[in-house]
Design an enzyme around this catalytic site. Structure first.
Site, PDB file in Angstrom:
ATOM      1  N   LYS A 140      35.911  43.249  43.769  1.00 54.05           N
ATOM      2  CA  LYS A 140      35.817  42.351  42.658  1.00 54.05           C
ATOM      3  C   LYS A 140      36.847  41.322  42.822  1.00 54.05           C
ATOM      4  CE  LYS A 140      35.721  43.842  38.623  1.00 54.05           C
ATOM      5  NZ  LYS A 140      34.903  42.605  38.221  1.00 54.05           N
ATOM      6  N   GLY A 141      36.791  40.182  42.158  1.00 49.26           N
ATOM      7  CA  GLY A 141      37.928  39.252  42.050  1.00 49.26           C
ATOM      8  C   GLY A 141      37.346  38.082  42.509  1.00 49.26           C
ATOM      9  N   GLU A 166      40.984  42.758  35.115  1.00 49.59           N
ATOM     10  CA  GLU A 166      40.094  43.586  35.479  1.00 49.59           C
ATOM     11  C   GLU A 166      40.289  45.021  35.868  1.00 49.59           C
ATOM     12  OE1 GLU A 166      36.623  40.120  36.379  1.00 49.59           O
ATOM     13  OE2 GLU A 166      37.775  41.156  38.212  1.00 49.59           O
ATOM     14  N   LYS A 207      23.980  42.541  44.662  1.00 47.26           N
ATOM     15  CA  LYS A 207      25.095  42.972  45.026  1.00 47.26           C
ATOM     16  C   LYS A 207      25.387  44.426  45.589  1.00 47.26           C
ATOM     17  CE  LYS A 207      26.938  39.351  42.650  1.00 47.26           C
ATOM     18  NZ  LYS A 207      27.463  39.517  41.480  1.00 47.26           N
TER      19      LYS A 207
HETATM   20  C1  5RP Z   1      35.836  37.906  38.563  1.00 46.34           C
HETATM   21  C2  5RP Z   1      34.825  39.066  39.150  1.00 46.34           C
HETATM   22  C3  5RP Z   1      33.386  39.218  38.639  1.00 46.34           C
HETATM   23  O1  5RP Z   1      32.968  40.266  38.140  1.00 46.34           O
HETATM   24  C4  5RP Z   1      32.625  39.000  40.066  1.00 46.34           C
HETATM   25  O2  5RP Z   1      33.293  38.101  40.695  1.00 46.34           O
HETATM   26  C5  5RP Z   1      31.199  38.787  39.843  1.00 46.34           C
HETATM   27  O3  5RP Z   1      30.997  37.653  39.107  1.00 46.34           O
HETATM   28  P1  5RP Z   1      29.487  37.115  38.631  1.00 46.34           P
HETATM   29  O4  5RP Z   1      29.153  38.132  37.628  1.00 46.34           O
HETATM   30  O5  5RP Z   1      29.655  35.677  38.375  1.00 46.34           O
HETATM   31  O6  5RP Z   1      28.553  37.232  39.841  1.00 46.34           O
HETATM   32  O7  5RP Z   1      35.474  40.167  39.898  1.00 46.34           O
HETATM   33  O8  5RP Z   1      37.054  38.323  39.062  1.00 46.34           O
END
Ligand code: 5RP
Length: 233
Positions: free
Chosen positions: A98-99, A107, A125
């Site tokens: 994540k991140g 988070e 994912k």
């Molecule tokens: C933010 C995150 C998000 O959950 C991760 O990047 C997924 O993003 P998205 O839902 O836009 O695909 O960790 O820090």
């Protein structure tokens, strides 16, 4: 344009919203999938629910507030019933990267405190092993060259080769998290065993948090178009 990932994000968010009960305190994630979840909260509130929220970013706070969620600053008695957030990668053991949105520290604090941590993600994912997505690592800006060297030597000593890193930028400037820290994105290839790497990175002075979330996830809801599938830990 391929709209499938967004449809998957939305259907995963809709499925997660079924877990939300009136009066719950929610951990509310950050990113485009979490935004779909906030849309679902708007509907719940319109239907009469009272919901309380601990947002994981300033952006999410604004969106959740606009949705009618009562934003709370946690105190010693706060119980987060359910945290719902997106992910950049999910492996078969429900370890995460994540991140991507730069909110990994908040988070992780919220996911760790929650009674139940639910990840919502489009099916793209799901990966056999983490690591195609560069690992975000949040670091203190002070003496960052020393911290970056320590990270590089740690990753090298764990046998990841080749690896390369870049301090994250936005609009030509160094990206700063909501807490004012820097993020380095680390491409190091497949991470077969992420837990030891997470532990080693967190030991480095100057590393505030890393984007590996190992052993924290209770449920992942994958959305593939309008279909959803659920994987539990
Ligand atoms: C933010 C995150 C998000 O959950 C991760 O990047 C997924 O993003 P998205 O839902 O836009 O695909 O960790 O820090």
């Amino acid at each position: 344009m391929n709209n499938l990932p967004d449809a998957g994000k939305k259907s995963a968010a809709q499925e997660a919203a079924r877990l939300v009960e009136d009066g719950m305190t929610l951990g509310i994630g950050t990113g485009s999938t979490a935004r779909h979840f906030i849309d679902e909260l708007t509907k719940k509130i319109a239907a009469g629910f009272s919901l309380y929220g601990v947002p994981t970013s300033d952006e999410t706070e604004a969106l959740a507030n606009a949705a009618g969620v009562e934003i709370i600053v946690p105190d010693d008695d706060t119980i987060i019933d359910l945290a719902v957030d997106g992910a950049d990668e999910v492996d078969p053991r429900l370890n995460l990267i994540k991140g991507g949105g730069g909110a990994l520290l908040r988070e992780k604090i919220v996911a760790n405190a929650a009674k139940k941590f639910v990840v919502i993600a489009d099916a793209s994912k799901r990966v056999a092993s983490l690591g195609a997505f560069p690992l975000p690592i949040e670091i203190e800006a002070f003496a960052r060259a020393l911290t970056l060297r320590d990270i590089r030597e740690t990753i090298d000593s764990l046998g990841f080769r080749p690896h390369r890193s870049a301090l994250r930028e936005r609009n030509g400037e160094l990206f700063k998290s909501d807490g004012g820290n820097l993020i380095v994105d680390y491409a190091m290839g497949a991470i077969a065993d992420p837990a030891p790497l997470e532990a080693r990175l967190r030991e480095i002075p100057g590393v505030i948090e890393c984007g590996l979330f190992c052993g924290m996830t209770d449920i992942v809801i994958f959305g593939d178009g309008e279909e959803t599938s659920i994987q539990t830990a």
